[in-house]
Design a protein around this motif. Structure first.
Motif, mmCIF file in Angstrom:
data_model
loop_
_atom_site.group_PDB
_atom_site.id
_atom_site.type_symbol
_atom_site.label_atom_id
_atom_site.label_comp_id
_atom_site.label_asym_id
_atom_site.label_seq_id
_atom_site.Cartn_x
_atom_site.Cartn_y
_atom_site.Cartn_z
ATOM 1 N N LYS A 92 0.824 -1.217 0.000
ATOM 2 C CA LYS A 92 0.000 0.000 0.000
ATOM 3 C C LYS A 92 0.855 1.262 0.000
ATOM 4 N N LEU A 93 2.166 1.086 -0.234
ATOM 5 C CA LEU A 93 3.142 2.184 -0.232
ATOM 6 C C LEU A 93 3.222 2.897 1.113
ATOM 7 N N GLU A 94 3.035 2.120 2.180
ATOM 8 C CA GLU A 94 3.182 2.631 3.543
ATOM 9 C C GLU A 94 4.555 2.198 4.065
ATOM 10 N N TRP A 95 5.270 3.114 4.695
ATOM 11 C CA TRP A 95 6.578 2.819 5.267
ATOM 12 C C TRP A 95 6.353 2.098 6.583
ATOM 13 N N GLN A 96 6.768 0.846 6.687
ATOM 14 C CA GLN A 96 6.531 0.095 7.910
ATOM 15 C C GLN A 96 7.588 -0.975 8.108
ATOM 16 N N ALA A 97 7.733 -1.397 9.341
ATOM 17 C CA ALA A 97 8.585 -2.531 9.699
ATOM 18 C C ALA A 97 7.654 -3.631 10.182
ATOM 19 N N GLU A 98 7.663 -4.752 9.502
ATOM 20 C CA GLU A 98 6.796 -5.865 9.862
ATOM 21 C C GLU A 98 7.480 -6.739 10.911
ATOM 22 N N PRO A 99 6.745 -7.162 11.930
ATOM 23 C CA PRO A 99 7.319 -8.078 12.914
ATOM 24 C C PRO A 99 7.769 -9.369 12.241
ATOM 25 N N GLY A 100 8.801 -9.974 12.772
ATOM 26 C CA GLY A 100 9.277 -11.249 12.237
ATOM 27 C C GLY A 100 10.782 -11.368 12.365
ATOM 28 N N LYS A 101 11.302 -12.437 11.777
ATOM 29 C CA LYS A 101 12.725 -12.713 11.839
ATOM 30 C C LYS A 101 13.459 -12.052 10.679
ATOM 31 N N PHE A 102 14.673 -11.603 10.966
ATOM 32 C CA PHE A 102 15.531 -10.977 9.973
ATOM 33 C C PHE A 102 16.894 -11.644 10.013
ATOM 34 N N ASN A 103 17.496 -11.824 8.854
ATOM 35 C CA ASN A 103 18.857 -12.339 8.764
ATOM 36 C C ASN A 103 19.816 -11.162 8.718
ATOM 37 N N LEU A 104 20.896 -11.255 9.477
ATOM 38 C CA LEU A 104 21.938 -10.233 9.492
ATOM 39 C C LEU A 104 23.193 -10.809 8.859
ATOM 40 N N MET A 105 23.872 -10.012 8.067
ATOM 41 C CA MET A 105 25.118 -10.429 7.444
ATOM 42 C C MET A 105 26.103 -9.271 7.509
ATOM 43 N N VAL A 106 27.344 -9.564 7.891
ATOM 44 C CA VAL A 106 28.382 -8.546 7.955
ATOM 45 C C VAL A 106 29.589 -9.064 7.181
ATOM 46 N N GLY A 107 30.156 -8.192 6.379
ATOM 47 C CA GLY A 107 31.334 -8.569 5.619
ATOM 48 C C GLY A 107 32.006 -7.353 5.027
ATOM 49 N N SER A 108 33.007 -7.600 4.206
ATOM 50 C CA SER A 108 33.703 -6.491 3.553
ATOM 51 C C SER A 108 33.052 -6.138 2.219
ATOM 52 N N ALA A 109 32.154 -7.003 1.723
ATOM 53 C CA ALA A 109 31.408 -6.776 0.482
ATOM 54 C C ALA A 109 30.252 -7.772 0.453
ATOM 55 N N SER A 110 29.310 -7.577 -0.450
ATOM 56 C CA SER A 110 28.148 -8.459 -0.504
ATOM 57 C C SER A 110 28.520 -9.896 -0.847
ATOM 58 N N ASP A 111 29.652 -10.087 -1.540
ATOM 59 C CA ASP A 111 30.091 -11.437 -1.876
ATOM 60 C C ASP A 111 31.202 -11.929 -0.941
ATOM 61 N N ASP A 112 31.402 -11.226 0.184
ATOM 62 C CA ASP A 112 32.416 -11.605 1.162
ATOM 63 C C ASP A 112 31.835 -11.482 2.572
ATOM 64 N N ILE A 113 30.769 -12.230 2.836
ATOM 65 C CA ILE A 113 30.104 -12.215 4.140
ATOM 66 C C ILE A 113 30.910 -13.066 5.113
ATOM 67 N N ARG A 114 31.265 -12.485 6.256
ATOM 68 C CA ARG A 114 32.122 -13.172 7.229
ATOM 69 C C ARG A 114 31.416 -13.491 8.542
#
Length: 82
Positions: A51-73
């Motif tokens: 509906k083009l409403e800015w919202q955060a839906e409850p639920g689980k989220f995956n977190l990834m940290v790395g030096s680049a999108s193809d180098d997740i550490r």
């Protein structure tokens, strides 16, 4: 550079597999390490729904940290409660 990516695997609309949400540019000498901290608030979890409403839906989220999108550490998860 340390980059934070988030994924919402069960959103009400199709979401990217990896969405860059934050980054820190740091300099390290050989053998040096530093702790990098990212703050994940509700705004970082929000998106425009069908509906083009800015919202955060409850639920689980995956977190990834790395030096680049193809180098997740580092990977983890969090849950946004209603």
């Amino acid at each position: 550079m340390a980059q934070l990516y988030l994924r919402d695997p069960v959103a009400s609309v199709v979401r990217p597999l990896k969405k860059l949400k934050d980054f820190r540019k740091i300099s390290l000498k050989p053998g040096e390490s530093k702790t990098v901290t990212f703050t994940i608030d509700k705004a970082k979890l929000a998106f425009y729904n069908a509906k083009l409403e800015w919202q955060a839906e409850p639920g689980k989220f995956n977190l990834m940290v790395g030096s680049a999108s193809d180098d997740i550490r580092l990977e983890g998860a969090l849950e946004l409660l209603p």
